[in-house]
Design a protein around this motif. Structure first.
Motif, short mmCIF file in Angstrom:
data_model
loop_
_atom_site.label_atom_id
_atom_site.label_comp_id
_atom_site.label_asym_id
_atom_site.label_seq_id
_atom_site.Cartn_x
_atom_site.Cartn_y
_atom_site.Cartn_z
N LYS A 358 0.82 -1.35 0.15
CA LYS A 358 0.08 0.00 -0.06
C LYS A 358 0.82 1.38 -0.04
O LYS A 358 1.79 1.36 0.86
CB LYS A 358 -0.84 -0.18 1.17
CG LYS A 358 -1.68 -1.25 1.32
CD LYS A 358 -2.14 -1.37 2.68
CE LYS A 358 -2.36 -2.89 2.84
NZ LYS A 358 -1.51 -3.70 4.02
N LYS A 360 1.04 5.58 -0.90
CA LYS A 360 -0.35 6.84 -1.14
C LYS A 360 -0.77 6.89 -2.60
O LYS A 360 0.29 6.65 -3.60
CB LYS A 360 0.48 7.95 -0.53
CG LYS A 360 0.55 7.98 0.93
CD LYS A 360 0.08 9.36 1.28
CE LYS A 360 -0.04 9.34 2.94
NZ LYS A 360 1.63 9.29 3.38
N GLU A 361 -1.92 6.98 -2.96
CA GLU A 361 -2.37 6.96 -4.31
C GLU A 361 -1.54 7.73 -5.28
O GLU A 361 -1.09 7.33 -6.37
CB GLU A 361 -3.86 7.38 -4.18
CG GLU A 361 -4.52 7.07 -5.50
CD GLU A 361 -4.37 5.75 -5.82
OE1 GLU A 361 -4.23 5.31 -6.93
OE2 GLU A 361 -4.44 4.91 -5.06
N LYS A 362 -0.97 8.99 -4.66
CA LYS A 362 -0.43 9.85 -5.38
C LYS A 362 1.11 9.44 -5.80
O LYS A 362 1.41 9.29 -6.84
CB LYS A 362 -0.36 11.31 -4.67
CG LYS A 362 -0.43 12.62 -5.40
CD LYS A 362 -0.26 13.89 -5.06
CE LYS A 362 0.92 14.80 -5.45
NZ LYS A 362 1.26 15.63 -4.14
N LYS A 364 1.96 6.55 -5.88
CA LYS A 364 2.14 5.24 -6.57
C LYS A 364 1.76 5.62 -7.79
O LYS A 364 2.43 5.06 -8.90
CB LYS A 364 0.81 4.34 -6.04
CG LYS A 364 0.76 2.91 -6.87
CD LYS A 364 -0.05 2.10 -6.28
CE LYS A 364 -0.24 0.90 -7.13
NZ LYS A 364 -1.55 -0.01 -7.09
N LYS A 365 1.03 6.61 -8.13
CA LYS A 365 0.85 6.92 -9.57
C LYS A 365 1.86 7.47 -10.30
O LYS A 365 2.32 7.29 -11.51
CB LYS A 365 -0.63 8.17 -9.58
CG LYS A 365 -1.64 7.55 -9.89
CD LYS A 365 -2.67 9.10 -10.39
CE LYS A 365 -3.97 8.33 -10.80
NZ LYS A 365 -5.19 9.32 -10.48
#
Ligand code: ADP
Ligand code: MG
Length: 691
Positions: A358, A360-362, A364-365
């Motif tokens: 996992k 953070k979305e940002k 990872k992007k």
């Protein structure tokens, strides 16, 4: 009549309701097919005794009716149940144990099948016979006696819900009845010419015979047919894979010389061993060919596989081809990432990134974008690399560390992210050579037989509880010298909760009572990622000196200052696993100690394992011993090797069938077989890909 299919749910069967269904599902039985492929673990010959005269010492199976029962008190009290056989004999069944139980169930008038060894003592008697009650409502006698009957693998919870051998017999026999009545059709999946050539039973017959065999001979034929079936499809897939691999690689190998690799080499704090150099050369040779390759790099724990993999990877990267490095755990992935950065002199002149669990979305992007645009050339990660949103610009090499920890499908998934990428799998649990050759005839095996010479051998001891105090005392001596220690507890799936509790209790005890003057940490798989990281980080910095843990540290973890390894309940671990664990120590300049703790008495098998550990340090030798102990099914279970979890076929004993199947599969492509038939097999989930 209703028609059924192999894919019909077992909930269609009489007796399967809300209680049994989830239990069946839990052991992987959803459909008729799953049930049919749930093979008996063994059989009992329950053919009724046909001899006219019975004599003492005969092993008999007889149909009988309970006449009376009474308690007899002599030197030892016992229950005597007199029965009359359907042939007229009176026999006393004698029970010294379970008196209450048998007294309750063996009621007058009940029909039984009685088996056991006949004695003569004032009349016929059988002490502790095997009894089976017949004629439950509407039930056919022949399900449980009068023939060879199957015994199924079961467990306590299953038995309690009525899924003991009898329960399974009832379910399976319903499905077999459908087959016999023509309400369930079993498509034949083997090609006709092979059925003829190998004189194999048809699938529908084999499936009936494997459960309720007519006789030993038919049972043998059924086992043969079904083992062949597994091995044939397995061979077919090996064949298919081979053809895939023989497709053209799209990597144009321009640079056999890598500037980056030279740079790393010149900055290494050690020199490569001869074996490491050799392995690297072989890999480079392979990569010059015009076909993509798969190689398995085998080297005992601590033999230095990582640097070899990195140096090799740099050749791809200098050719503008991306590499991914997959590890089975986050701890390991992070460690590799740090190690690699270290080797690169901490100023990465190539794009290296870490992709785990996992994030953070940002972030990872951003990482994914870097990867897709080839700004990241080397990505280190875990299963997270298999997710569909992970895309490469041009993935050319997949490195799979501790490959036995991955399933085949998982490796396939990563492989499919590139166009015919090369595969470098690494393992410290070598597949014994004999087996490897039969199964992976076309896989390139590369071995690092020796370890760097700066290693001190690990001393291994097996201690029982009475030595515990002494063990702690000598541990203290090393801890005083600032060395570090692991204390590992087993966590076995079936008893996970209890095991975890004993690990935590062990931690409390060490921390409060045994070594209160040292810093003690706890690490286990149920902890959150950041907690694990935090603990590992502290252990690495020697801020934690004693790490109480589970097998999460089993593979790869590299902390040279840790020189003491205590394995609690060591008898519960398999041999390969013990050896893997032992590889956590002996990684630096200091002498290391591995202590196997067990209770006073352990099983004979465990004794063999523990003694083997004390005697041998060589992982290859130990894996051969392990193979002999456990058989390949266990050793090379599906997760371990990417081999299918064969239900019947035995990779050691069925050498002949393996050879037949390989020969028959040769030159056949998947297309050549009727697609529908194969499709059925795929849908039934019985076919798995392998390397
Ligand atoms: P494994 O083969 O078990 O994966 P690693 O690659 O983790 O082993 O290597 C174990 C340790 O040995 C690492 O700390 C690594 O830096 C070190 N090492 C590797 N090659 C050599 C060598 N030739 N000489 C000395 N140390 C080495
Ligand atoms: Mg390793």
């Amino acid at each position: 009549m209703k028609k059924f299919f192999l894919s019909s749910s077992v909930s269609e069967l009489k007796g399967v309701g809300t209680k049994k269904l989830p239990l069946l599902n839990e052991i992987g039985i959803y459909t008729f097919s799953d049930l049919l492929y749930y093979f008996p673990r063994r059989y009992l010959d329950r053919n009724f005794t046909k001899d006219t005269f019975l004599k003492s010492g005969d092993k008999v199976t007889l149909l009988a009716t309970v006449k009376e029962s009474y308690l007899a008190h002599g030197k030892k009290s016992r229950l005597v149940v007199n029965v009359k056989t359907n042939r007229g004999e009176i026999i006393s069944l004698v029970f010294f144990q379970g008196i209450q139980y048998f007294r309750n169930i063996l009621k007058k008038g009940l029909e039984l099948v009685v088996s056991g060894k006949l004695d003569y003592f004032n009349g016929y008697q059988i002490i502790h016979p095997d009894v089976e009650i017949l004629l439950e409502e509407g039930e056919e006698n022949l399900l449980h006696a009068g023939r060879i009957i199957p015994l199924y693998p079961s467990s306590d919870p299953l038995s309690k819900a009525g899924l003991d051998s009898r329960g399974f017999r009832r379910l399976v026999s319903q499905v077999l009845d459908f087959i016999k009545n023509g309400d369930l059709e079993i498509p034949e999946v083997l090609p006709k010419d092979i059925l003829e050539k190998r004189n194999l039973l048809f699938r529908n017959i084999a499936l009936c015979e494997i459960h309720f065999p007519t006789n030993e001979e038919e049972l043998g034929k059924a086992k043969f047919r079904l083992s062949y079936e597994e091995l044939f499809f397995f061979s077919l897939l090996l064949e298919y894979k081979k053809n895939l691999r023989e497709s053209v690689r799209r990597v144009l190998w321009a640079l056999p010389y890598s500037v980056s690799a030279e740079k790393v080499l010149s900055n290494l704090p050690f020199t490569l061993t001869e074996d490491q150099n050799k392995a690297l050369e072989i890999l480079k040779e392979l990569s010059k060919k015009d076909k993509p390759f798969s190689a398995l790099l085998q080297g005992d724990v601590g033999s230095g596989k990582t640097i070899v993999a990195l140096l090799f990877a740099l050749h791809y990267i200098d050719n503008q081809v991306q590499v991914c490095f997959v590890s089975p755990t986050e701890i390991l992935a992070k460690q590799h990432y740090t190690t690699i950065l270290n080797f690169l002199g901490n100023q990465p002149f190539i794009g290296v990134d870490l992709l785990v669990g996992k994030e953070k979305e940002k972030i990872k992007k951003e990482k994914l974008a870097q990867l897709k645009s080839a700004n990241t050339m080397l990505v280190v990660g875990t299963h997270s690399l298999m997710q569909p949103d992970v895309e490469f610009s041009d993935l050319g090499l997949v490195i799979v560390d501790e490959q036995h920890k991955f399933g085949v499908e998982q490796r396939e998934m990563i492989r499919s992210k590139g166009k015919n990428p090369d595969i470098l799998a690494m393992t410290a649990t070598p597949i014994p050579r004999t087996l490897c050759l039969t199964l992976y005839g076309d896989l390139n095996l590369i071995t690092i037989p020796t370890k760097p010479s700066n290693r001190k051998p690990i001393k291994t001891y097996w201690f029982t509880e009475d030595k515990r105090e002494a063990m702690y005392k000598s541990m203290r001596k090393y801890l005083m010298q600032k060395r570090q220690a692991y204390i590992v507890y087993p966590i076995i799936e079936e008893s996970e909760k209890l095991d975890l509790e004993s690990c935590i209790a062990g931690y409390e005890n060490i921390k409060q009572n045994i070594f209160p003057d040292f810093s003690v940490g706890l690490l286990h798989g149920k902890m959150k990622t950041h907690e694990k990281d935090f603990i590992m980080e502290k252990f690495k910095k020697n801020e934690i000196q004693i790490l109480v843990t589970t097998t999460v540290v089993e593979v790869g973890v590299d902390i040279p200052n840790a020189t003491i390894l205590v394995i609690e309940s060591a008898d519960r671990f398999g041999l390969s696993q013990l050896h893997q664990l032992r590889g956590r120590v002996g990684r630096g300049e200091f002498e290391s100690h591995c202590i196997l703790m067990t209770k006073q008495f352990v099983t004979e098998d465990a004794q063999v394992r523990l003694n083997a550990m004390v005697e041998h340090n060589d992982g290859f030798l130990l894996s051969e011993i392990d193979l002999n102990l456990r058989g390949p099914g266990e050793l090379l279970g599906i997760r371990q090797s990417g081999l299918p979890d064969f239900k019947l076929a035995n990779l050691v004993n069925d050498k002949q069938i393996i050879e037949m199947a390989r020969e028959d599969a040769k030159g056949r492509s998947l297309n050549e077989l009727d697609k529908l038939e194969i499709k059925t097999r795929f849908e039934e989930g019985k076919i798995l890909f392998t390397n």
